[in-house]
Design a protein around this motif. Structure first.
Motif, PDB file in Angstrom:
ATOM      1  N   TRP A 158     -13.823 -21.142 -15.308  1.00  0.00           N
ATOM      2  CA  TRP A 158     -14.093 -20.789 -13.916  1.00  0.00           C
ATOM      3  C   TRP A 158     -12.890 -21.196 -13.089  1.00  0.00           C
ATOM      4  O   TRP A 158     -12.231 -22.189 -13.388  1.00  0.00           O
ATOM      5  N   VAL A 159     -12.596 -20.443 -12.043  1.00  0.00           N
ATOM      6  CA  VAL A 159     -11.464 -20.764 -11.169  1.00  0.00           C
ATOM      7  C   VAL A 159     -11.979 -20.995  -9.754  1.00  0.00           C
ATOM      8  O   VAL A 159     -12.589 -20.105  -9.161  1.00  0.00           O
ATOM      9  N   LYS A 160     -11.735 -22.196  -9.220  1.00  0.00           N
ATOM     10  CA  LYS A 160     -12.195 -22.524  -7.869  1.00  0.00           C
ATOM     11  C   LYS A 160     -11.128 -22.150  -6.852  1.00  0.00           C
ATOM     12  O   LYS A 160      -9.999 -22.636  -6.913  1.00  0.00           O
ATOM     13  N   LEU A 161     -11.510 -21.290  -5.918  1.00  0.00           N
ATOM     14  CA  LEU A 161     -10.561 -20.680  -4.994  1.00  0.00           C
ATOM     15  C   LEU A 161     -10.493 -21.415  -3.660  1.00  0.00           C
ATOM     16  O   LEU A 161     -11.486 -21.969  -3.184  1.00  0.00           O
ATOM     17  N   THR A 162      -9.316 -21.364  -3.040  1.00  0.00           N
ATOM     18  CA  THR A 162      -9.123 -21.937  -1.721  1.00  0.00           C
ATOM     19  C   THR A 162      -9.354 -20.886  -0.640  1.00  0.00           C
ATOM     20  O   THR A 162      -8.929 -19.736  -0.789  1.00  0.00           O
ATOM     21  N   PRO A 163      -9.996 -21.274   0.469  1.00  0.00           N
ATOM     22  CA  PRO A 163     -10.140 -20.349   1.593  1.00  0.00           C
ATOM     23  C   PRO A 163      -8.911 -20.362   2.497  1.00  0.00           C
ATOM     24  O   PRO A 163      -8.825 -19.564   3.441  1.00  0.00           O
ATOM     25  N   ASN A 164      -7.973 -21.271   2.213  1.00  0.00           N
ATOM     26  CA  ASN A 164      -6.817 -21.448   3.085  1.00  0.00           C
ATOM     27  C   ASN A 164      -5.693 -20.485   2.731  1.00  0.00           C
ATOM     28  O   ASN A 164      -4.542 -20.876   2.497  1.00  0.00           O
ATOM     29  N   VAL A 165      -6.052 -19.216   2.660  1.00  0.00           N
ATOM     30  CA  VAL A 165      -5.104 -18.139   2.352  1.00  0.00           C
ATOM     31  C   VAL A 165      -5.422 -16.959   3.265  1.00  0.00           C
ATOM     32  O   VAL A 165      -6.494 -16.891   3.860  1.00  0.00           O
ATOM     33  N   THR A 166      -4.487 -16.035   3.351  1.00  0.00           N
ATOM     34  CA  THR A 166      -4.709 -14.854   4.189  1.00  0.00           C
ATOM     35  C   THR A 166      -5.798 -13.966   3.617  1.00  0.00           C
ATOM     36  O   THR A 166      -6.632 -13.429   4.353  1.00  0.00           O
TER      37      THR A 166
END
Length: 300
Positions: A158-166
């Motif tokens: 699983w890959v946990k994604l950051t919301p701090n992107v465009t």
């Protein structure tokens, strides 16, 4: 019962990484409180003490933390992971981090003997220099790291994604191209607090990540957008305190939910959310819990 990437969960609630996941005993405790699965503290290639205190503050509407990924490193965590696997009775997912493909692979290979049910790649922590979002904001890096770990282990990734992107969808698509079995959305949102009496930032690291109720609308939108673009499951996390929160997240497209900040109010949150979901599905006469996943996309 729900199946996520080939892993059977008795209910769709999962302990989020970084919350009570430092020891095998604490993971077992959460399991006994009704969680469907647990995720460990993020474990890296070398021991890290983390940032100086204050490292976490309660804002009233959420938490701001800058822990700095403190952990004992994978050689010393193997025994704790093995304890959790032996005694939890539910799936145990190992959260790992690194700054390069090689570091991610080394940590995964170092922990695989303890038999985690899956790995969750932390490419999303917003306050650890050289790790987390420093890596996870680059689609090429996310794709290559994901592929390297998928090639190195024989359990789901699983890959946990950051919301701090465009555009979080671009990062999610990169994870999918790399072979990810699922994505986890979201990690904390960058933020800070300042003491107006002294003028100093409150956190020892100056800035950190916002979690809790305040980020739920952000997490919902990210999950909703990812669901439109990806062919792999999405695990929603961010502001889940009640079964209503969980239903909302699943209707946006999440196949399961992770719970973090709400643990501050009591470990019974897992059983409370799980029973609430079950009752909702029964009363609405859905044939299965999976019937609610993504139905907000049909209400156009």
């Amino acid at each position: 019962m729900i199946n996520i990437t080939g892993i059977e969960l008795k209910n769709p609630t999962i302990l989020a990484a970084g919350i009570m996941g430092t020891t095998g005993a604490s993971l077992v405790r959460v399991a006994k409180e009704g969680a469907g699965a647990v995720v460990t503290k993020s474990i890296g290639p070398e021991p890290k003490e983390g940032h100086k205190n204050p490292s976490m503050i309660d804002l009233g509407y959420g938490f701001l933390n800058a822990m700095g990924l403190p952990n004992p490193s994978y050689p010393d965590f193997k025994a704790e992971l093995a304890i959790a696997k032996k005694d939890a009775g539910i799936p145990v997912i190992a959260s790992i981090f690194g700054g390069t493909e090689e570091e991610f692979v080394n940590v995964a290979r170092g922990l695989i003997d303890s038999k985690p049910d899956a790995f969750e790649l932390n490419v999303s922590c917003p306050h650890a220099l050289g790790y987390g979002a420093s890596v996870g904001s680059n689609p090429d890096a996310v794709e290559s790291i994901t592929k390297a770990v998928c090639d190195a282990v024989d359990v789901p990734v699983w890959v946990k994604l950051t919301p701090n992107v465009t555009d979080i969808v671009t990062i999610g698509e990169a994870a999918q191209r790399g072979g990810a079995d699922a994505v986890v959305a979201i990690n904390t949102v960058k933020g800070m607090a300042i003491d107006i009496n002294s003028g100093y930032p409150v956190l020892g690291n100056r800035f950190g990540g916002l979690s809790g109720r305040a980020v739920k609308p952000v997490a919902l939108k990210c999950v909703y957008d990812l669901y439109t673009a990806l062919d792999i499951p999405i695990i929603g996390v961010g502001g889940i305190y009640t079964w209503e929160d969980a239903i909302e997240m699943m209707m946006a497209g999440a196949s399961a939910v992770q719970i973090g900040s709400a643990v501050h109010e009591g470990l019974n949150v897992f059983s409370s959310v799980a029973s609430g979901i079950e009752e909702f599905v029964s009363k609405r006469e859905y044939s299965d819990i999976t019937d609610i996943i993504g139905i907000a996309h049909e209400r156009l």
